[in-house]
Scaffold this active site. Sequence first.
Site, mmCIF file in Angstrom:
data_model
loop_
_atom_site.group_PDB
_atom_site.id
_atom_site.type_symbol
_atom_site.label_atom_id
_atom_site.label_comp_id
_atom_site.label_asym_id
_atom_site.label_seq_id
_atom_site.Cartn_x
_atom_site.Cartn_y
_atom_site.Cartn_z
ATOM 1 C CE1 TYR A 133 -13.277 3.384 -8.159
ATOM 2 C CE2 TYR A 133 -15.730 2.687 -9.024
ATOM 3 C CZ TYR A 133 -14.334 2.548 -8.036
ATOM 4 O OH TYR A 133 -14.473 1.380 -7.216
ATOM 5 C CG ASP A 175 -2.147 0.638 1.058
ATOM 6 O OD1 ASP A 175 -1.992 1.945 0.790
ATOM 7 O OD2 ASP A 175 -3.289 0.017 1.265
ATOM 8 C CE LYS A 194 -11.992 0.067 -9.555
ATOM 9 N NZ LYS A 194 -10.895 -0.704 -9.081
ATOM 10 C CG ASN A 241 -7.830 -4.707 -3.053
ATOM 11 O OD1 ASN A 241 -9.056 -4.719 -3.031
ATOM 12 N ND2 ASN A 241 -7.370 -3.628 -2.183
HETATM 13 N N1 LIG Z 1 -15.839 0.185 -1.621
HETATM 14 C C1 LIG Z 1 -16.723 -0.281 -2.453
HETATM 15 O O1 LIG Z 1 -17.867 0.218 -2.620
HETATM 16 C C2 LIG Z 1 -16.014 -0.733 -3.956
HETATM 17 C C3 LIG Z 1 -16.984 -1.348 -4.889
HETATM 18 C C4 LIG Z 1 -16.453 -1.842 -5.858
HETATM 19 C C5 LIG Z 1 -15.075 -1.975 -6.114
HETATM 20 N N2 LIG Z 1 -14.228 -1.154 -5.189
HETATM 21 C C6 LIG Z 1 -12.910 -1.336 -5.429
HETATM 22 O O2 LIG Z 1 -12.145 -2.328 -4.383
HETATM 23 C C7 LIG Z 1 -10.872 -1.975 -4.165
HETATM 24 C C8 LIG Z 1 -10.625 -1.718 -2.670
HETATM 25 O O3 LIG Z 1 -11.168 -0.631 -2.400
HETATM 26 P P1 LIG Z 1 -11.918 -0.640 -0.699
HETATM 27 O O4 LIG Z 1 -13.083 -0.501 -1.000
HETATM 28 O O5 LIG Z 1 -11.226 -1.506 0.021
HETATM 29 O O6 LIG Z 1 -11.425 1.135 -0.532
HETATM 30 P P2 LIG Z 1 -10.180 1.612 0.249
HETATM 31 O O7 LIG Z 1 -10.096 2.885 0.101
HETATM 32 O O8 LIG Z 1 -10.404 1.085 1.902
HETATM 33 O O9 LIG Z 1 -8.835 0.707 -0.049
HETATM 34 C C9 LIG Z 1 -8.070 1.216 -1.256
HETATM 35 C C10 LIG Z 1 -6.594 0.994 -0.812
HETATM 36 O O10 LIG Z 1 -5.922 1.430 -1.957
HETATM 37 C C11 LIG Z 1 -4.767 1.912 -1.490
HETATM 38 N N3 LIG Z 1 -4.138 2.855 -2.488
HETATM 39 C C12 LIG Z 1 -4.537 3.914 -3.002
HETATM 40 N N4 LIG Z 1 -3.936 4.374 -4.107
HETATM 41 C C13 LIG Z 1 -2.835 3.835 -4.126
HETATM 42 C C14 LIG Z 1 -1.597 3.513 -5.006
HETATM 43 N N5 LIG Z 1 -1.258 4.620 -5.850
HETATM 44 N N6 LIG Z 1 -0.716 2.331 -4.695
HETATM 45 C C15 LIG Z 1 -1.071 1.594 -3.810
HETATM 46 N N7 LIG Z 1 -2.160 1.560 -2.968
HETATM 47 C C16 LIG Z 1 -3.196 2.649 -3.180
HETATM 48 C C17 LIG Z 1 -5.293 2.897 -0.432
HETATM 49 O O11 LIG Z 1 -4.266 3.376 0.408
HETATM 50 C C18 LIG Z 1 -6.217 1.966 0.432
HETATM 51 O O12 LIG Z 1 -5.701 1.162 1.379
HETATM 52 C C19 LIG Z 1 -10.624 -0.724 -5.086
HETATM 53 O O13 LIG Z 1 -10.127 -1.119 -5.997
HETATM 54 C C20 LIG Z 1 -11.962 0.016 -5.273
HETATM 55 O O14 LIG Z 1 -12.051 0.809 -6.489
HETATM 56 C C21 LIG Z 1 -14.827 -0.749 -3.952
#
Ligand SMILES: NC(=O)c1ccc[n+]([C@@H]2O[C@H](COP(=O)([O-])OP(=O)(O)OC[C@H]3O[C@@H](n4cnc5c(N)ncnc54)[C@H](O)[C@@H]3O)[C@@H](O)[C@H]2O)c1
Length: 239
Positions: A150, A33, A154, A86
């Site tokens: 976004y 991360d 995706k 992720n």
């Molecule tokens: N939360 C939702 O509703 C949802 C729904 C569909 C998909 N997603 C996807 O799921 C994945 C995880 O998201 P989440 O929900 O756990 O949110 P989150 O924000 O808790 O986790 C995302 C993580 O990515 C890290 N990150 C951001 N930029 C980065 C970079 N340049 N390099 C490395 N790490 C980086 C952040 O620090 C964070 O820890 C993401 O790809 C998100 O787009 C989320």
Amino acid sequence: MSGTIVITGAARGQGAAHAELLASAGYRVVITDVLDAVGAETAERLRATGGDVVYRHLDVSDESEWERLADELAAGEPPLRGLVNNAGILRHGPIADTTVDAWELQQRVNVRGTFLGIRALAPLMEADGGSIVNVSSSAGLVGSTGYAAYSASKAAVIGLTRAAAAELAPAVRVNVICPGGVSTSMNDDEPVGGSSSSAPLARRASPAEISPLVAYLLADASSFVTGSVVPIDGGLTAV
Ligand SMILES: NC(=O)c1ccc[n+]([C@@H]2O[C@H](COP(=O)([O-])OP(=O)(O)OC[C@H]3O[C@@H](n4cnc5c(N)ncnc54)[C@H](O)[C@@H]3O)[C@@H](O)[C@H]2O)c1
């Protein structure tokens, strides 16, 4: 299970939940991360329950940081068996208010980051086989107001997954999951339930409800699954 799994963006949220399940299944897990203090704490918490978990700083958009991680993994044990791309960011807002910087930041982390991960780590899995799980979103399958940049990022992850699955077969399988709303920091500022309230299950998931699908796609149990786009969204994109 044996082997090393790398999870990006796993300091918190869904990535941290995946790390917990995979560590309990017996994998060595490398959490990566940009949130170094949070990532180190997560790794420490999982080690305290017996997991073989380490934290490494990795900005997924940085080519040289991927190369450094690949070098470390190539020299380490156990061999790399899987990668979960992720890490992701969301900056919502109407198209008219979306700056080029906001657009490019989302493509840079969500798409370029996934591409760089596949390019850097797939070669380490070619000899013994491996599995890559990319993380798209229901926003990659359907459109909604305020999500243009976004959604575009995706949807690109879905196209990238299909091409990579074709190119890396049979040694490395590549699949993509499309979660609907999941309760994490990412949607803290959305109204309660967000778009999930119109889904058949009418709620957001907890991160732990997504992890078993990731574990399945990484394991030999999914040996005939590649190039698949798997919604996990409480029915959101079914209706
Ligand atoms: N939360 C939702 O509703 C949802 C729904 C569909 C998909 N997603 C996807 O799921 C994945 C995880 O998201 P989440 O929900 O756990 O949110 P989150 O924000 O808790 O986790 C995302 C993580 O990515 C890290 N990150 C951001 N930029 C980065 C970079 N340049 N390099 C490395 N790490 C980086 C952040 O620090 C964070 O820890 C993401 O790809 C998100 O787009 C989320």
